[in-house]
Design a protein around this motif. Structure first.
Motif, PDB file in Angstrom:
ATOM      1  N   VAL A 141       8.168  -2.317   4.901  1.00 12.92           N
ATOM      2  CA  VAL A 141       7.729  -1.757   3.620  1.00 12.92           C
ATOM      3  C   VAL A 141       8.302  -2.664   2.542  1.00 12.92           C
TER       4      VAL A 141
ATOM      5  N   VAL B  77       2.640  -3.394   8.050  1.00 13.72           N
ATOM      6  CA  VAL B  77       3.176  -3.642   6.714  1.00 13.72           C
ATOM      7  C   VAL B  77       2.596  -2.626   5.734  1.00 13.72           C
ATOM      8  N   SER B  78       3.448  -2.174   4.820  1.00 15.86           N
ATOM      9  CA  SER B  78       3.059  -1.287   3.715  1.00 15.86           C
ATOM     10  C   SER B  78       3.677  -1.849   2.445  1.00 15.86           C
ATOM     11  N   SER B  79       3.069  -1.517   1.299  1.00 18.49           N
ATOM     12  CA  SER B  79       3.590  -2.054   0.044  1.00 18.49           C
ATOM     13  C   SER B  79       3.438  -1.074  -1.103  1.00 18.49           C
TER      14      SER B  79
ATOM     15  N   LEU C  87      -2.247  -3.618   8.193  1.00 14.67           N
ATOM     16  CA  LEU C  87      -1.861  -3.014   6.928  1.00 14.67           C
ATOM     17  C   LEU C  87      -1.862  -1.504   7.130  1.00 14.67           C
TER      18      LEU C  87
ATOM     19  N   LYS D 244      -0.596   1.595   1.229  1.00 15.53           N
ATOM     20  CA  LYS D 244      -0.191   1.154  -0.108  1.00 15.53           C
ATOM     21  C   LYS D 244       0.093   2.401  -0.930  1.00 15.53           C
TER      22      LYS D 244
ATOM     23  N   ALA E 239       0.975  -6.623   0.637  1.00 15.14           N
ATOM     24  CA  ALA E 239       0.697  -6.120   1.994  1.00 15.14           C
ATOM     25  C   ALA E 239      -0.547  -6.778   2.567  1.00 15.14           C
TER      26      ALA E 239
ATOM     27  N   THR F 160       5.023  -5.621  -4.303  1.00 14.89           N
ATOM     28  CA  THR F 160       4.259  -6.754  -4.813  1.00 14.89           C
ATOM     29  C   THR F 160       4.904  -7.197  -6.118  1.00 14.89           C
TER      30      THR F 160
ATOM     31  N   SER G 281      -0.399  -9.061   5.856  1.00 19.54           N
ATOM     32  CA  SER G 281      -1.282  -8.682   6.960  1.00 19.54           C
ATOM     33  C   SER G 281      -2.107  -9.876   7.422  1.00 19.54           C
TER      34      SER G 281
END
Length: 134
Positions: free
Chosen positions: A43, A70-72, A97, A100, A86, A46, A90
């Protein structure tokens, strides 16, 4: 379950704290030159209107083979650049992904994230793109 995370303003930290409080999962803040032994999920945030944070990039360069998804966090004011780190991670590392969320996320975001990680990707191996629902 291990969540590796990067935070700058504290938004990701607050999100992670809520997830850990609800689930009991382990969270590890990534550091420069960090090498991990256990697999987990990333996690991040950005930065600079669509860039991957430098510490996150370094972490992924070293550890991407052990990251399942992945997370963002991001800010919807950035339009198409919302949480785009993310997307870039990815694509660069061929990692699904997962999610978000805006800023530190709402409680609905927290529960949706937990559901995605727990029920749609728990202990899954990389290569599947089924998480791309963000």
């Amino acid at each position: 379950m291990i969540l590796y995370y990067d935070t700058k303003t504290g938004n990701v930290q607050r999100f992670i704290n809520k997830v850990v409080q609800i689930t009991g999962w382990t969270a590890v803040r990534i550091q420069e030159s960090m090498q991990i032994e256990e697999e987990g999920h990333l996690v991040t945030f950005t930065t600079n209107f669509g860039q991957i944070p430098a510490i996150t990039q370094d972490f992924m360069d070293r550890n991407s083979s052990k990251i399942f998804s992945v997370s963002s966090s991001g800010n919807r004011n950035w339009g198409r650049n919302f949480g785009v780190a993310a997307d870039k991670i990815s694509s660069l590392f061929d990692i699904p992904l997962a999610f978000k969320f805006e800023l530190s996320g709402t409680m609905d975001d927290i529960y949706q994230f937990i559901d995605i990680i727990k029920n749609q990707y728990y202990d899954s191996k990389r290569g599947s793109k089924k998480l791309d629902i963000a």
